[in-house]
Design a protein around this motif. Sequence first.
Motif, PDB file in Angstrom:
ATOM      1  N   ASP A 135     -12.609 -41.785 -68.971  1.00  0.00           N
ATOM      2  CA  ASP A 135     -13.353 -40.702 -68.325  1.00  0.00           C
ATOM      3  C   ASP A 135     -12.436 -40.077 -67.282  1.00  0.00           C
ATOM      4  OD1 ASP A 135     -15.374 -38.951 -67.738  1.00  0.00           O
ATOM      5  OD2 ASP A 135     -16.847 -40.472 -67.164  1.00  0.00           O
ATOM      6  N   GLY A 136     -12.875 -38.969 -66.697  1.00  0.00           N
ATOM      7  CA  GLY A 136     -12.031 -38.296 -65.725  1.00  0.00           C
ATOM      8  C   GLY A 136     -12.789 -37.255 -64.934  1.00  0.00           C
ATOM      9  N   ASP A 137     -12.054 -36.297 -64.402  1.00  0.00           N
ATOM     10  CA  ASP A 137     -12.652 -35.207 -63.641  1.00  0.00           C
ATOM     11  C   ASP A 137     -13.613 -34.414 -64.532  1.00  0.00           C
ATOM     12  OD1 ASP A 137     -10.828 -36.077 -61.778  1.00  0.00           O
ATOM     13  OD2 ASP A 137      -9.528 -34.306 -61.921  1.00  0.00           O
ATOM     14  N   PRO A 138     -14.589 -33.710 -63.946  1.00  0.00           N
ATOM     15  CA  PRO A 138     -15.485 -32.876 -64.756  1.00  0.00           C
ATOM     16  C   PRO A 138     -14.726 -31.922 -65.676  1.00  0.00           C
ATOM     17  CG  PRO A 138     -16.346 -33.052 -62.534  1.00  0.00           C
ATOM     18  CD  PRO A 138     -15.001 -33.717 -62.517  1.00  0.00           C
ATOM     19  N   ARG A 139     -13.627 -31.357 -65.210  1.00  0.00           N
ATOM     20  CA  ARG A 139     -12.846 -30.434 -66.033  1.00  0.00           C
ATOM     21  C   ARG A 139     -12.278 -31.123 -67.271  1.00  0.00           C
ATOM     22  NH1 ARG A 139     -10.734 -27.697 -69.158  1.00  0.00           N
ATOM     23  NH2 ARG A 139      -9.178 -26.052 -68.895  1.00  0.00           N
ATOM     24  N   SER A 140     -12.009 -32.428 -67.184  1.00  0.00           N
ATOM     25  CA  SER A 140     -11.435 -33.143 -68.329  1.00  0.00           C
ATOM     26  C   SER A 140     -12.394 -33.191 -69.512  1.00  0.00           C
ATOM     27  CB  SER A 140     -11.042 -34.572 -67.929  1.00  0.00           C
ATOM     28  OG  SER A 140     -12.190 -35.393 -67.721  1.00  0.00           O
ATOM     29  N   HIS A 141     -13.703 -33.069 -69.234  1.00  0.00           N
ATOM     30  CA  HIS A 141     -14.692 -33.102 -70.318  1.00  0.00           C
ATOM     31  C   HIS A 141     -14.614 -31.844 -71.186  1.00  0.00           C
ATOM     32  CE1 HIS A 141     -17.435 -35.978 -67.766  1.00  0.00           C
ATOM     33  NE2 HIS A 141     -16.224 -36.460 -67.983  1.00  0.00           N
ATOM     34  N   GLU A 142     -13.969 -30.806 -70.683  1.00  0.00           N
ATOM     35  CA  GLU A 142     -13.866 -29.548 -71.425  1.00  0.00           C
ATOM     36  C   GLU A 142     -12.600 -29.468 -72.279  1.00  0.00           C
ATOM     37  OE1 GLU A 142     -14.137 -26.358 -68.618  1.00  0.00           O
ATOM     38  OE2 GLU A 142     -15.656 -27.379 -67.415  1.00  0.00           O
ATOM     39  N   ARG A 143     -11.716 -30.422 -72.131  1.00  0.00           N
ATOM     40  CA  ARG A 143     -10.432 -30.343 -72.820  1.00  0.00           C
ATOM     41  C   ARG A 143     -10.504 -31.054 -74.172  1.00  0.00           C
ATOM     42  NH1 ARG A 143      -5.541 -31.309 -68.732  1.00  0.00           N
ATOM     43  NH2 ARG A 143      -4.492 -30.238 -70.477  1.00  0.00           N
ATOM     44  N   PRO A 144      -9.964 -30.445 -75.219  1.00  0.00           N
ATOM     45  CA  PRO A 144     -10.120 -31.014 -76.573  1.00  0.00           C
ATOM     46  C   PRO A 144      -9.295 -32.271 -76.786  1.00  0.00           C
ATOM     47  CG  PRO A 144      -8.643 -29.116 -76.617  1.00  0.00           C
ATOM     48  CD  PRO A 144      -9.210 -29.177 -75.220  1.00  0.00           C
ATOM     49  N   LEU A 145      -9.924 -33.223 -77.469  1.00  0.00           N
ATOM     50  CA  LEU A 145      -9.254 -34.469 -77.850  1.00  0.00           C
ATOM     51  C   LEU A 145      -9.406 -34.751 -79.342  1.00  0.00           C
ATOM     52  CD1 LEU A 145     -10.233 -36.906 -74.943  1.00  0.00           C
ATOM     53  CD2 LEU A 145      -8.010 -35.875 -75.365  1.00  0.00           C
ATOM     54  N   HIS A 146      -9.957 -33.782 -80.084  1.00  0.00           N
ATOM     55  CA  HIS A 146     -10.288 -34.038 -81.489  1.00  0.00           C
ATOM     56  C   HIS A 146      -9.080 -34.462 -82.301  1.00  0.00           C
ATOM     57  CE1 HIS A 146      -8.478 -30.159 -82.603  1.00  0.00           C
ATOM     58  NE2 HIS A 146      -9.046 -29.689 -81.504  1.00  0.00           N
ATOM     59  N   GLY A 147      -7.898 -33.925 -81.988  1.00  0.00           N
ATOM     60  CA  GLY A 147      -6.722 -34.287 -82.766  1.00  0.00           C
ATOM     61  C   GLY A 147      -6.396 -35.764 -82.664  1.00  0.00           C
ATOM     62  N   VAL A 148      -6.471 -36.302 -81.450  1.00  0.00           N
ATOM     63  CA  VAL A 148      -6.204 -37.730 -81.250  1.00  0.00           C
ATOM     64  C   VAL A 148      -7.332 -38.574 -81.837  1.00  0.00           C
ATOM     65  CG1 VAL A 148      -5.882 -39.538 -79.530  1.00  0.00           C
ATOM     66  CG2 VAL A 148      -4.808 -37.311 -79.210  1.00  0.00           C
ATOM     67  N   ILE A 149      -8.576 -38.165 -81.572  1.00  0.00           N
ATOM     68  CA  ILE A 149      -9.720 -38.938 -82.062  1.00  0.00           C
ATOM     69  C   ILE A 149      -9.728 -38.969 -83.587  1.00  0.00           C
ATOM     70  CG2 ILE A 149     -12.242 -38.978 -82.200  1.00  0.00           C
ATOM     71  CD1 ILE A 149     -12.266 -37.814 -79.332  1.00  0.00           C
TER      72      ILE A 149
END
Length: 238
Positions: A135-149
């Motif tokens: 988890d991280g800052d609120p802004r981190s929730h908006e950043r895409p991680l689909h490629g890694v996931i």
Amino acid sequence: MTAASPAQQPDPLLSGPSDDLWPAPFARGAVDATVTVPGSKSVTNRGLILAALAAEPGWLRRPLRSRDTLLMAEGLRALGVGIEEGVGPDGTGEAWRIIPAPLRGHASVDVGNAGTVMRFLPPVAALADGPVRFDGDPRSHERPLHGVIDGLRALGARIEDDGRGALPMTVHGSGGLDGGTVEIDASSSSQFVSALLLSAPRFNQGVEVRHVGATLPSLPHIRMTVDMLRAVGAQVDE
């Protein structure tokens, strides 16, 4: 009330020193100086991952000390990796001693808003012996991680993200990954490719990453990853 004319308005840039302004240095003649350039955040965080996954302890010399690199170091510590900060063995400059250890789960990682931390550490967490929550800052929730996931799931990892393709999420480490060929869309971030490549030497079969999306951005950063992998002895075929 009468407004002052422009000529009567004080110019903050010309009205003398201010605590809010930085007095830029001015050279009145030729300059002959030696400047120590700070380390690179991108190199520092890649180096931390590679050193943490190595077979024996090593040194990371002259790392950049920043929020992102300190978050990476704390994330690796949460997974059981030893990181000692001090002076290098040559006695000059800051250096961090990285002591690899069996990667442990049942841990939490604060990524802040660091793209390298939120993308480079999940493949490492997949090698741990239990769940690792990110988890991280609120802004981190908006950043895409689909490629890694998507890439890790294709390689056999179990990840809970409630279908968001973003934080918060939990990587259920199983102690290792077989690896193999994986296709990902890394058009939104080259870090998706680097994330899988950095941990690939610890996968049982390595990994072959194929990009299937639009134009791949930031190719120099992928080149950086490849060069650093080769520098520590990993085989990378292109």
